[in-house]
Design an enzyme around this catalytic site. Structure first.
Site, PDB file in Angstrom:
ATOM      1  N   SER A 186     -15.722   1.552  -1.585  1.00  0.00           N
ATOM      2  CA  SER A 186     -15.412   2.560  -0.576  1.00  0.00           C
ATOM      3  C   SER A 186     -16.384   3.726  -0.652  1.00  0.00           C
ATOM      4  O   SER A 186     -16.788   4.147  -1.736  1.00  0.00           O
ATOM      5  CB  SER A 186     -13.987   3.079  -0.789  1.00  0.00           C
ATOM      6  OG  SER A 186     -13.735   4.209   0.036  1.00  0.00           O
TER       7      SER A 186
ATOM      8  N   GLN B  23     -18.869  -0.044   1.744  1.00  0.00           N
ATOM      9  CA  GLN B  23     -18.128   0.310   2.961  1.00  0.00           C
ATOM     10  C   GLN B  23     -18.607   1.678   3.414  1.00  0.00           C
ATOM     11  O   GLN B  23     -18.635   2.627   2.621  1.00  0.00           O
ATOM     12  CB  GLN B  23     -16.620   0.346   2.682  1.00  0.00           C
ATOM     13  CG  GLN B  23     -15.769   0.812   3.852  1.00  0.00           C
ATOM     14  CD  GLN B  23     -15.561   2.327   3.854  1.00  0.00           C
ATOM     15  OE1 GLN B  23     -15.505   2.956   2.806  1.00  0.00           O
ATOM     16  NE2 GLN B  23     -15.462   2.905   5.028  1.00  0.00           N
TER      17      GLN B  23
ATOM     18  N   TYR C 216     -18.619   4.820   6.431  1.00  0.00           N
ATOM     19  CA  TYR C 216     -18.257   5.505   7.666  1.00  0.00           C
ATOM     20  C   TYR C 216     -19.516   6.145   8.236  1.00  0.00           C
ATOM     21  O   TYR C 216     -20.398   6.567   7.475  1.00  0.00           O
ATOM     22  CB  TYR C 216     -17.240   6.621   7.400  1.00  0.00           C
ATOM     23  CG  TYR C 216     -15.904   6.171   6.869  1.00  0.00           C
ATOM     24  CD1 TYR C 216     -15.028   5.450   7.670  1.00  0.00           C
ATOM     25  CD2 TYR C 216     -15.510   6.485   5.565  1.00  0.00           C
ATOM     26  CE1 TYR C 216     -13.790   5.055   7.188  1.00  0.00           C
ATOM     27  CE2 TYR C 216     -14.281   6.087   5.076  1.00  0.00           C
ATOM     28  CZ  TYR C 216     -13.416   5.383   5.889  1.00  0.00           C
ATOM     29  OH  TYR C 216     -12.201   4.993   5.412  1.00  0.00           O
TER      30      TYR C 216
ATOM     31  N   THR D  62     -17.145   0.692   9.024  1.00  0.00           N
ATOM     32  CA  THR D  62     -15.727   0.780   9.380  1.00  0.00           C
ATOM     33  C   THR D  62     -15.588   1.540  10.692  1.00  0.00           C
ATOM     34  O   THR D  62     -15.999   2.692  10.789  1.00  0.00           O
ATOM     35  CB  THR D  62     -14.936   1.477   8.265  1.00  0.00           C
ATOM     36  OG1 THR D  62     -15.040   0.689   7.075  1.00  0.00           O
ATOM     37  CG2 THR D  62     -13.472   1.629   8.630  1.00  0.00           C
TER      38      THR D  62
ATOM     39  N   LYS E  79     -16.197  -3.773  10.273  1.00  0.00           N
ATOM     40  CA  LYS E  79     -14.792  -3.880   9.844  1.00  0.00           C
ATOM     41  C   LYS E  79     -13.890  -3.082  10.779  1.00  0.00           C
ATOM     42  O   LYS E  79     -14.190  -1.935  11.117  1.00  0.00           O
ATOM     43  CB  LYS E  79     -14.657  -3.350   8.413  1.00  0.00           C
ATOM     44  CG  LYS E  79     -13.241  -3.361   7.844  1.00  0.00           C
ATOM     45  CD  LYS E  79     -13.255  -2.882   6.399  1.00  0.00           C
ATOM     46  CE  LYS E  79     -11.882  -2.916   5.762  1.00  0.00           C
ATOM     47  NZ  LYS E  79     -11.003  -1.838   6.267  1.00  0.00           N
TER      48      LYS E  79
ATOM     49  N   HIS F 265      -6.868  -1.620   8.974  1.00  0.00           N
ATOM     50  CA  HIS F 265      -6.921  -0.565   7.951  1.00  0.00           C
ATOM     51  C   HIS F 265      -5.625  -0.487   7.153  1.00  0.00           C
ATOM     52  O   HIS F 265      -5.155   0.589   6.772  1.00  0.00           O
ATOM     53  CB  HIS F 265      -7.219   0.796   8.600  1.00  0.00           C
ATOM     54  CG  HIS F 265      -7.937   1.756   7.695  1.00  0.00           C
ATOM     55  ND1 HIS F 265      -9.259   1.623   7.379  1.00  0.00           N
ATOM     56  CD2 HIS F 265      -7.513   2.870   7.041  1.00  0.00           C
ATOM     57  CE1 HIS F 265      -9.630   2.622   6.578  1.00  0.00           C
ATOM     58  NE2 HIS F 265      -8.585   3.380   6.353  1.00  0.00           N
TER      59      HIS F 265
ATOM     60  N   GLY G 224      -2.014  -7.607   4.474  1.00  0.00           N
ATOM     61  CA  GLY G 224      -0.802  -8.364   4.163  1.00  0.00           C
ATOM     62  C   GLY G 224      -1.031  -9.628   3.367  1.00  0.00           C
ATOM     63  O   GLY G 224      -0.112 -10.437   3.214  1.00  0.00           O
TER      64      GLY G 224
END
Length: 338
Positions: free
Chosen positions: A104, A124, A126, A152, A213, A237, A268
């Site tokens: 992240s 990852q 932003y 993302t 993503k 997310h 999940g």
């Protein structure tokens, strides 16, 4: 493999309440969060029998990198709020189990700390309001060995969460020093991200592949690939952004049908059976987020290693029981929707 519910309860007993709620919370009234795991159970497995399953091989590749199985570590930020070793422990465990780590950009461990112990890893990213800072993060990650940049796109704004939480955001060492020394709007996500940013990021990274993503629609997946992405990642997310968004399990098939490139999924995933369902629906790999954080809280690097090994063993068992000896044998005929 320890059940997810048991792992959550063990983590809850250890963590401060504010930290636990930060990890656990979803957005809104948690419609999407609540629907995530049950959505996979709408797909029933259809085993091919009898088959010789004396030897089962779970290995596969992601963008050409060989990995031990189809279960990998999704990006989750601020890991040192749950364990003092944070992302370095997670990276070490991923390396030891032959899994891929996605780090992240809200990491509380530096690029140097992570890259020193990691196996294959992706960043990852932003697109921040300060695009120069974004460029610095991406360039440094590529230089440190990141094999892909995961853009993302589902967080133009941070959604309101369902639960109250608090934690110390100053813990650890951010991936680059600038994120520790600044407290202004420039370090937060930009609301004007477009398809053009895919090529921009690829240029910054010196040609390192860009994965997008946050895709939940086939037309968006096609547009991202046409704009230069080399893979897409189905994700909402973890139910932390748009509440009421379609579960990843339900969105996956449409995305897979829209493109020929690799598709990944999170949301999940709680058992090896879920992973096999995801692969049968066309995913190349499944990523897990919260389960890794709970395992990190409970057992540090050993806890994450045990979790990832447990997932791989569960996948292997499910493959054998459905008549598959390799990942390539898992196909759409293996599942039917209730």
């Amino acid at each position: 493999m320890i059940s997810h519910l048991d792992l959550v309860e063990e983590a809850r007993a250890i963590l401060p309440e504010g930290v636990f709620q930060y990890v656990a919370t979803g957005a809104g009234v948690e419609e999407t969060l609540t629907a995530a795991a049950p959505a996979w159970q709408q797909y029933y497995l259809r085993p091919r029998l009898p088959r010789d399953v004396t030897a089962v091989d779970t290995s596969t590749t992601l963008l050409g990198t060989k990995v031990s199985g189809p279960v990998h570590v999704a990006p989750t930020g601020f890991q040192r709020i749950v364990h003092p070793d944070g992302e370095t422990a997670t990276a070490k465990a991923a390396n030891e189990t032959g899994s891929l780590l996605v780090l992240s950009s809200r990491s509380t461990s530096s690029l140097e700390e992570v890259s020193a112990v990691a196996g294959p890893w992706w960043l990852q990213a932003y697109v921040l309001r300060d695009r120069d800072l974004t460029a610095e993060i991406v360039r440094r990650a590529a230089a440190a060995g990141a094999q892909a940049v995961v853009l993302t796109v589902h967080t133009p704004h941070v959604a309101r969460k369902a639960r109250s939480y608090e934690f110390d955001t100053s813990v650890g060492s951010p991936i680059i020093p600038e994120l520790a020394t600044r407290d202004d709007l420039g370090v937060w996500q930009a609301p004007d991200v477009t398809l053009e940013d895919i090529q921009w990021l690829a240029g910054l990274s010196g040609g390192v592949p860009v994965v997008v993503k946050g895709i939940l629609r086939g037309d968006d997946a096609r547009a991202c690939i046409d704009a230069g992405a080399q893979a897409v990642w189905v994700s909402n997310h973890g139910g932390r952004q748009l509440d009421g968004a379609i579960p990843s399990a339900i969105a996956l098939s449409e995305v897979v049908e829209a493109i020929d490139e690799e598709v990944y999924v999170d949301g999940g995933i709680r058992t090896g059976r879920d992973v096999v369902r995801a692969l049968a629906l066309g995913a190349r790999a499944a990523f897990v987020g919260r389960p890794v954080v709970w395992a990190l809280a409970v057992g540090g690097a050993d806890g994450v290693r045990d979790l990832l090994n447990g997932f791989r063993e569960d996948v292997e068992e499910t493959m054998a029981l459905t008549g598959c000896t390799s990942i390539d044998e898992i196909g759409p005929d293996l599942v039917t929707r209730s």
